[in-house]
Motif scaffolding. Sequence first.
Motif, short mmCIF file in Angstrom:
data_model
loop_
_atom_site.label_atom_id
_atom_site.label_comp_id
_atom_site.label_asym_id
_atom_site.label_seq_id
_atom_site.Cartn_x
_atom_site.Cartn_y
_atom_site.Cartn_z
N PRO A 75 47.55 27.88 45.33
CA PRO A 75 46.24 28.49 45.05
C PRO A 75 46.20 29.97 45.38
CG PRO A 75 46.00 26.42 46.25
CD PRO A 75 47.45 26.78 46.29
N GLU A 76 46.85 30.34 46.49
CA GLU A 76 46.85 31.74 46.92
C GLU A 76 47.58 32.62 45.89
OE1 GLU A 76 46.47 29.20 50.59
OE2 GLU A 76 47.63 29.15 48.75
N LYS A 77 48.73 32.13 45.42
CA LYS A 77 49.49 32.91 44.43
C LYS A 77 48.71 33.07 43.14
CE LYS A 77 54.11 31.61 46.04
NZ LYS A 77 55.30 30.78 45.74
N ASN A 78 48.03 32.01 42.73
CA ASN A 78 47.26 32.09 41.49
C ASN A 78 46.12 33.11 41.60
OD1 ASN A 78 48.80 30.21 40.10
ND2 ASN A 78 47.55 28.48 40.78
N GLN A 79 45.45 33.15 42.76
CA GLN A 79 44.39 34.13 42.97
C GLN A 79 44.93 35.55 42.89
OE1 GLN A 79 42.83 32.96 46.80
NE2 GLN A 79 41.18 31.77 45.90
N MET A 80 46.06 35.78 43.55
CA MET A 80 46.66 37.12 43.54
C MET A 80 47.12 37.50 42.14
SD MET A 80 48.74 37.32 47.18
CE MET A 80 49.70 35.81 46.95
N ALA A 81 47.71 36.53 41.42
CA ALA A 81 48.19 36.80 40.06
C ALA A 81 47.04 37.14 39.13
CB ALA A 81 48.96 35.59 39.54
N ASN A 82 45.93 36.42 39.26
CA ASN A 82 44.77 36.68 38.41
C ASN A 82 44.25 38.11 38.60
OD1 ASN A 82 44.94 34.07 37.51
ND2 ASN A 82 43.26 33.30 38.79
N PHE A 83 44.15 38.53 39.85
CA PHE A 83 43.65 39.88 40.12
C PHE A 83 44.65 40.93 39.62
CE2 PHE A 83 43.36 43.69 42.76
CZ PHE A 83 42.03 44.03 42.56
N THR A 84 45.93 40.71 39.87
CA THR A 84 46.95 41.69 39.46
C THR A 84 46.97 41.86 37.95
OG1 THR A 84 48.30 41.04 41.37
CG2 THR A 84 49.38 42.32 39.65
N SER A 85 46.83 40.77 37.21
CA SER A 85 46.82 40.86 35.75
C SER A 85 45.70 41.77 35.26
CB SER A 85 46.67 39.46 35.15
OG SER A 85 46.61 39.53 33.74
N SER A 86 44.57 41.76 35.96
CA SER A 86 43.44 42.58 35.54
C SER A 86 43.71 44.07 35.69
CB SER A 86 42.19 42.20 36.35
OG SER A 86 42.30 42.64 37.70
N LEU A 87 44.73 44.43 36.47
CA LEU A 87 45.04 45.84 36.70
C LEU A 87 46.01 46.42 35.67
CD1 LEU A 87 45.68 45.72 40.57
CD2 LEU A 87 43.55 46.33 39.40
#
Length: 254
Positions: A75-87
């Motif tokens: 879950p933690e990796k998915n949250q970080m990946a979602n935010f990073t993709s937005s950048l």
Amino acid sequence: MKFDRLESIVNIINRGGSVTVADLAEELSVSRETIRKDLDSLAEQKKIGRVHGGAYSLEYDEKVPYTTRDKMLNPEKNQMANFTSSLIEDGSTVFFDSSSTSIRVLKRLIADDKKITVITNSVECITLTIQSQTLTLYTAGGFLGRDSLSFSTEFIDDYNRYNADYAILSPSGVDIKCGITDKDPNESRVRETFMRRSKKTFLIMDHTKIGTIAPFAIGNLSQIDGIITDSINNPTLWNDIAEKYSIFFKETGA
């Protein structure tokens, strides 16, 4: 009895990399509540790492096989990946290291239909890129590490031929005093090159890596543009550091 059970739990976690409360309770024939208390106790002793619903080995880095690392802190990796993709803008060129976290970012970018150019030493990133019809791929090759699923630095100079808009990195540790470090000498060289050849560098690092110091130096905090993590114990301190070095610090689990 309890001592033997605690020892068994540590062995199970170190062997597999991570485990859920439910799986431990079934394997050891005790209640989930008992396992939760055992995991809390072991985490306080710093023998394991604790996350919601389970625990992970503190040897969580490139020394653990990729197939095991990929199952940790989902879950933690998915949250970080979602935010990073937005950048990351469509059409960007991006360096990806061989970390399971960076691979998760690439998966998110593909899901978001971002058309990017990928430069990587990661076999998993190469595979994902080949399977996509909209991504462009560059890699230098070299000796393949079967556990890490990454190419070694035999042809590290080849990466100096490339420039990128972003470097997506997840090394072993980042520390206020010692900067960005890694436990693997080969991966540290790749990451240093990616960081140096990119316009912007983002460290995507779960809470186990914040404040950690590994043997091989990669760079200092002034060389990056942001740190993305799931959570941290001392956010005020790190926000002050971010302001000092003109970088951003994002807790995706906050």
